[in-house]
Design an enzyme around this catalytic site. Structure first.
Site, mmCIF file in Angstrom:
data_model
loop_
_atom_site.group_PDB
_atom_site.id
_atom_site.type_symbol
_atom_site.label_atom_id
_atom_site.label_comp_id
_atom_site.label_asym_id
_atom_site.label_seq_id
_atom_site.Cartn_x
_atom_site.Cartn_y
_atom_site.Cartn_z
ATOM 1 N N CYS A 1 62.909 52.911 116.038
ATOM 2 C CA CYS A 1 62.298 53.295 117.321
ATOM 3 C C CYS A 1 61.145 54.292 117.123
ATOM 4 C CB CYS A 1 63.352 53.864 118.281
ATOM 5 S SG CYS A 1 63.814 55.566 117.914
ATOM 6 N N THR B 1 85.438 79.423 98.718
ATOM 7 C CA THR B 1 84.534 79.782 99.826
ATOM 8 C C THR B 1 84.349 81.293 99.872
ATOM 9 O OG1 THR B 1 84.240 79.825 102.232
ATOM 10 C CG2 THR B 1 86.499 79.559 101.452
ATOM 11 N N HIS C 1 81.296 70.911 108.827
ATOM 12 C CA HIS C 1 79.829 70.923 108.824
ATOM 13 C C HIS C 1 79.210 69.538 108.670
ATOM 14 C CE1 HIS C 1 80.109 75.413 107.510
ATOM 15 N NE2 HIS C 1 80.332 75.252 108.785
ATOM 16 N N ILE D 1 79.761 69.158 102.657
ATOM 17 C CA ILE D 1 79.120 67.989 103.275
ATOM 18 C C ILE D 1 78.968 66.863 102.260
ATOM 19 C CG2 ILE D 1 77.897 69.365 105.012
ATOM 20 C CD1 ILE D 1 75.424 69.237 103.167
ATOM 21 N N ILE E 1 89.039 77.373 90.690
ATOM 22 C CA ILE E 1 90.131 76.709 91.419
ATOM 23 C C ILE E 1 90.667 75.478 90.677
ATOM 24 C CG2 ILE E 1 88.556 75.407 92.939
ATOM 25 C CD1 ILE E 1 90.686 75.948 95.177
ATOM 26 N N CYS F 1 67.436 57.627 119.602
ATOM 27 C CA CYS F 1 68.280 56.546 120.124
ATOM 28 C C CYS F 1 69.686 56.550 119.542
ATOM 29 C CB CYS F 1 67.622 55.189 119.900
ATOM 30 S SG CYS F 1 67.619 54.682 118.163
ATOM 31 N N ARG G 1 76.045 80.779 97.175
ATOM 32 C CA ARG G 1 75.966 82.228 96.988
ATOM 33 C C ARG G 1 76.400 82.762 95.634
ATOM 34 N NH1 ARG G 1 77.008 80.889 102.068
ATOM 35 N NH2 ARG G 1 75.481 81.576 103.602
HETATM 36 P P1 NAD Z 1 79.361 79.838 99.370
HETATM 37 O O1 NAD Z 1 78.300 79.343 98.440
HETATM 38 O O2 NAD Z 1 79.014 80.866 100.362
HETATM 39 O O3 NAD Z 1 80.556 80.429 98.496
HETATM 40 C C1 NAD Z 1 81.137 79.711 97.457
HETATM 41 C C2 NAD Z 1 82.206 80.586 96.856
HETATM 42 O O4 NAD Z 1 82.921 79.792 95.925
HETATM 43 C C3 NAD Z 1 81.686 81.805 96.110
HETATM 44 O O5 NAD Z 1 82.350 82.955 96.587
HETATM 45 C C4 NAD Z 1 82.040 81.522 94.644
HETATM 46 O O6 NAD Z 1 82.467 82.671 93.959
HETATM 47 C C5 NAD Z 1 83.163 80.548 94.777
HETATM 48 N N1 NAD Z 1 83.267 79.581 93.681
HETATM 49 C C6 NAD Z 1 82.274 78.896 93.067
HETATM 50 N N2 NAD Z 1 82.791 78.040 92.162
HETATM 51 C C7 NAD Z 1 84.129 78.211 92.214
HETATM 52 C C8 NAD Z 1 85.219 77.627 91.513
HETATM 53 N N3 NAD Z 1 85.038 76.696 90.574
HETATM 54 N N4 NAD Z 1 86.470 78.041 91.818
HETATM 55 C C9 NAD Z 1 86.688 78.997 92.762
HETATM 56 N N5 NAD Z 1 85.699 79.592 93.442
HETATM 57 C C10 NAD Z 1 84.435 79.192 93.173
HETATM 58 O O7 NAD Z 1 80.019 78.551 100.035
HETATM 59 P P2 NAD Z 1 80.745 78.381 101.421
HETATM 60 O O8 NAD Z 1 81.621 79.543 101.683
HETATM 61 O O9 NAD Z 1 81.309 77.022 101.423
HETATM 62 O O10 NAD Z 1 79.569 78.449 102.503
HETATM 63 C C11 NAD Z 1 78.317 77.860 102.260
HETATM 64 C C12 NAD Z 1 77.864 76.768 103.189
HETATM 65 O O11 NAD Z 1 77.068 75.895 102.408
HETATM 66 C C13 NAD Z 1 78.934 75.914 103.780
HETATM 67 O O12 NAD Z 1 78.593 75.707 105.085
HETATM 68 C C14 NAD Z 1 78.843 74.579 103.031
HETATM 69 O O13 NAD Z 1 78.865 73.517 103.948
HETATM 70 C C15 NAD Z 1 77.457 74.566 102.443
HETATM 71 N N6 NAD Z 1 77.394 74.009 101.080
HETATM 72 C C16 NAD Z 1 78.043 72.851 100.804
HETATM 73 C C17 NAD Z 1 78.006 72.317 99.526
HETATM 74 C C18 NAD Z 1 78.763 71.027 99.271
HETATM 75 O O14 NAD Z 1 78.928 70.219 100.188
HETATM 76 N N7 NAD Z 1 79.264 70.820 98.045
HETATM 77 C C19 NAD Z 1 77.305 72.967 98.507
HETATM 78 C C20 NAD Z 1 76.623 74.150 98.828
HETATM 79 C C21 NAD Z 1 76.699 74.668 100.123
#
Ligand code: NAD
Length: 243
Positions: free
Chosen positions: A152, A190, A121, A105, A231, A132, A36
């Site tokens: 299978c 997040t 997730h 993930i 972060i 299977c 996002r």
């Molecule tokens: P999201 O994309 O909704 O939000 C990510 C948030 O992290 C944003 O608000 C952004 O401003 C912030 N952000 C980005 N880089 C940052 C940084 N370096 N330091 C601090 N903040 C930072 O992600 P979400 O809330 O995890 O939800 C999205 C879904 O998508 C989840 O279910 C996740 O499993 C999946 N997803 C996973 C991955 C992965 O496994 N790396 C990547 C993309 C999406």
């Protein structure tokens, strides 16, 4: 900023049962886009919206397109843990951090050596036949052409929670228990916009809630400390305070 880092350091020093709850923003500094942010996957061009491709129904109806997208966008086997992952591993080794609850993930917390990981997730590293249940290696999925198929004859599905699918009750209960027992909850990277992961915060009744995220979240008002910054950089500054 320095004042906030000092406050965060003092919280970590006073707490003994810390839980980290993170999302895609934890891995952006490893070169994996989140969903996002303005540079996130949702902002990039693709024939279908990502929310659509990652729906459970889409997987079953259009597995060819699903796997084309999956191989193009979600193959993160070559990505490495960044400072956030390794900082959390160290905090766990010191006995302070009791669990990492992640929505990611990508398997990077495992790669960094953390042990107590709750993957809400699922993970791209686990894959199973929808008929299977035979298990398949991650390389089998990403190196297969078209639809990865079990011996299978049925498609193999990555063991990740797609939109429209329910989280495992067992995994969710584990996460709730860890959060209920925590004296400090650090939420990082997040948007807190994915249900039901975002409801987990309501189970926290400990002393310190900290949110570290580049953008504002709907939960900022409930936190004792909010830091809108990368972060990895926050944790680098924190590590200089001998945390
Ligand atoms: P999201 O994309 O909704 O939000 C990510 C948030 O992290 C944003 O608000 C952004 O401003 C912030 N952000 C980005 N880089 C940052 C940084 N370096 N330091 C601090 N903040 C930072 O992600 P979400 O809330 O995890 O939800 C999205 C879904 O998508 C989840 O279910 C996740 O499993 C999946 N997803 C996973 C991955 C992965 O496994 N790396 C990547 C993309 C999406």
């Amino acid at each position: 900023m320095d004042e906030k880092i000092s406050l965060l350091a003092s919280y970590i020093k006073e707490c003994e049962n810390i839980v980290f709850f993170g999302g895609a923003g934890v891995s952006t500094e490893s070169g994996i886009p989140d969903f996002r942010s303005k540079d996130g996957l949702y902002s990039q061009d693709y024939a279908f919206s990502f929310e659509k491709i990652l729906r459970s129904s889409f997987f079953y109806l259009n597995p060819f397109v699903f796997f084309d997208f999956y191989r193009n966008k979600m193959d993160v086997r070559d990505k490495e843990p960044n400072f956030t992952h390794t900082f959390l591993t160290t905090l766990e080794e010191k006995g302070k951090l009791k669990a990492i609850i992640t929505q990611n993930i990508d398997g990077l917390h495992e790669k960094a050596g953390s042990k107590n990981i709750i993957s809400l997730h699922g993970s791209i590293y686990n894959n199973y036949c929808i008929k299977c249940n035979k298990r398949y290696d991650v390389n089998f999925i990403f190196e297969s052409k078209k639809i990865p198929t079990c011996s299978c004859g049925f498609p193999i599905k990555p063991d990740i929670v797609l939109y429209g699918e329910e989280l495992s009750i067992h995994t969710l209960s584990l996460a709730i228990e860890k959060i209920k027992n925590a004296d400090m909850l650090i939420v990082g990277g997040t948007s807190l916009s994915v249900f039901p992961a975002n409801t987990l915060l309501s189970y926290f009744h400990g002393k310190r809630l900290v949110i570290i995220n580049m953008e504002k979240t709907d939960f900022d008002k409930d936190a004792h400390l909010v830091i809108h910054h990368k972060i990895g950089e926050v944790f680098k500054l924190l590590s200089q305070k001998s945390v």
